[in-house]
Design an enzyme around this catalytic site. Sequence first.
Site, short mmCIF file in Angstrom:
data_model
loop_
_atom_site.label_atom_id
_atom_site.label_comp_id
_atom_site.label_asym_id
_atom_site.label_seq_id
_atom_site.Cartn_x
_atom_site.Cartn_y
_atom_site.Cartn_z
N HIS A 55 0.88 -1.09 0.17
CA HIS A 55 -0.03 0.16 -0.20
C HIS A 55 0.95 1.11 0.11
O HIS A 55 1.32 1.58 1.01
CB HIS A 55 -0.97 -0.02 1.08
N HIS A 57 1.49 5.33 -2.04
CA HIS A 57 1.02 6.21 -2.99
C HIS A 57 2.34 7.13 -3.93
O HIS A 57 2.72 8.02 -3.33
CB HIS A 57 0.22 7.52 -2.34
N GLN A 150 -9.60 8.75 -6.20
CA GLN A 150 -9.59 9.26 -4.76
C GLN A 150 -10.37 10.24 -4.09
O GLN A 150 -10.60 10.30 -2.96
CB GLN A 150 -7.94 9.83 -4.67
N HIS A 208 -9.10 1.60 -0.54
CA HIS A 208 -9.41 2.12 0.81
C HIS A 208 -10.61 2.13 1.42
O HIS A 208 -11.47 2.48 1.12
CB HIS A 208 -9.02 3.99 0.50
N GLU A 211 -11.51 4.19 6.34
CA GLU A 211 -10.19 5.05 7.06
C GLU A 211 -11.00 6.13 7.59
O GLU A 211 -10.75 7.46 7.34
CB GLU A 211 -9.25 5.48 5.77
N ASP A 307 1.87 3.26 2.99
CA ASP A 307 1.02 4.30 2.81
C ASP A 307 1.74 5.71 2.01
O ASP A 307 1.54 5.92 0.91
CB ASP A 307 0.11 4.43 3.68
FE FE2 Z 1 -3.64 5.16 1.01
#
Ligand code: FE2
Length: 424
Positions: A55, A57, A150, A208, A211, A307
């Site tokens: 995971h 970005h 996103q 995701h 969260e 992340d």
């Molecule tokens: Fe993430």
Amino acid sequence: MFDLIVKGGTLPDGTTTDIGIKDGLIAAMEPLDAQAGEIIDATGDLVSPPLVDPHFHMDATMSYGIPRINASGTLLEGIGLWGELKEVMKADEVKARALTYCDWAASLGLLAIRSHVDTCHDSLMGVEVLLEVQKEVAEYIDLQLVAFPQDGLYRDPTAYENTIRALDMGVDVVGGIPHFERTMADGARSVTALCEIAAERGLMVDMHCDETDDPMSRHIETLAFETTRLGLQGRVAGSHLTSMHSMDNYYVSKLLPLMAEAEVAAIPNPLINIVLQGRHDTYPKRRGLTRVKEMQAHGITVGWGQDCVLDPWYSLGTGDMLDVAFMGMHVAQMTSPAEMQRCFDMVTTGNAQIMGLQDYGLRVGAKASMVVLDAGSAVEALRLRPDRLCVIAKGKVIARQARNEAQLSLPGRPASVRRRHRAG
Ligand code: FE2
């Protein structure tokens, strides 16, 4: 005659062996008295399969401070800041930052990364850039990309068609963010739609999911249901799952068997979860990490994810998955010997399983990718997060690091000490 022999190393399970490498594959794992192009003496050192991050970005990494820093440190300001960054970032800069991160990863023995890539900008510049990076690093890093709407599949007006376009361009995995849609109903609808897209195309899913600290954010339930309905067992992961920290225990006692039945994996991201969750609390302040040990007790595969590194959401980070596992084992209180060992296995074999990596691991016939660490065992590697003495990708040495020692000038004491105070 081997191309390379790694001699005398200790594997994560505690056994010692020589590893003979030929034509990019592991050709032998036994005591070897043979010729080789190079022999690496790993006696007393840990030899592990590569670290794996399920995971990340990569379209946002290393952008800390552009165009400004996240002053509050919250998830919501980070989301707003990402929107500002998207308007000013340029393709060549995003690519340079991603490649620099891959250099860091290679030096740390992190040789497989699943990165989400935002599909909510009509240009799909981030998708184009990361597809190029994927090709350029393919000889040493397995970079898997997730199409990630996103700003919300339905909340953003063009996210749906742009996510389909990204998948058509070759992005590997279907992503989502149900808790960020406008309503719970839209969130559930997005899970259904995205799982159907994955089923039609034969792809994996990594969303995701939940969260948030809101215990009523229960999209993981829908994700498990759709996984079973569409026959996607073993191909779906829920990332973060932080709301589970705050959920009612009785509800969780129903949820975990549903996740196990659907073979949905979980990817908590402890560095980020401990920083971003609980921000609305006074005291007691929730930790926000999902229920790792409880999921594992139900047979659910749980990995640890990185992340963020130096981006709108996290102003720290090194790329080292041992930092991630170190934080995870503290926050989840996984401190028995078996649990610490499991934390190491999570950032290697566990994460590889979640990513569906073929030919991974230290066994004859597998791809000859591995890392030699300046530690005597898997647990010591977590304690020290030590130097990576040698990183091998597909049979080639791609990084070397000298063993660090500090010189001491103390009367009656040794002349030097290992930098991270290795026990052995
Ligand atoms: Fe993430």
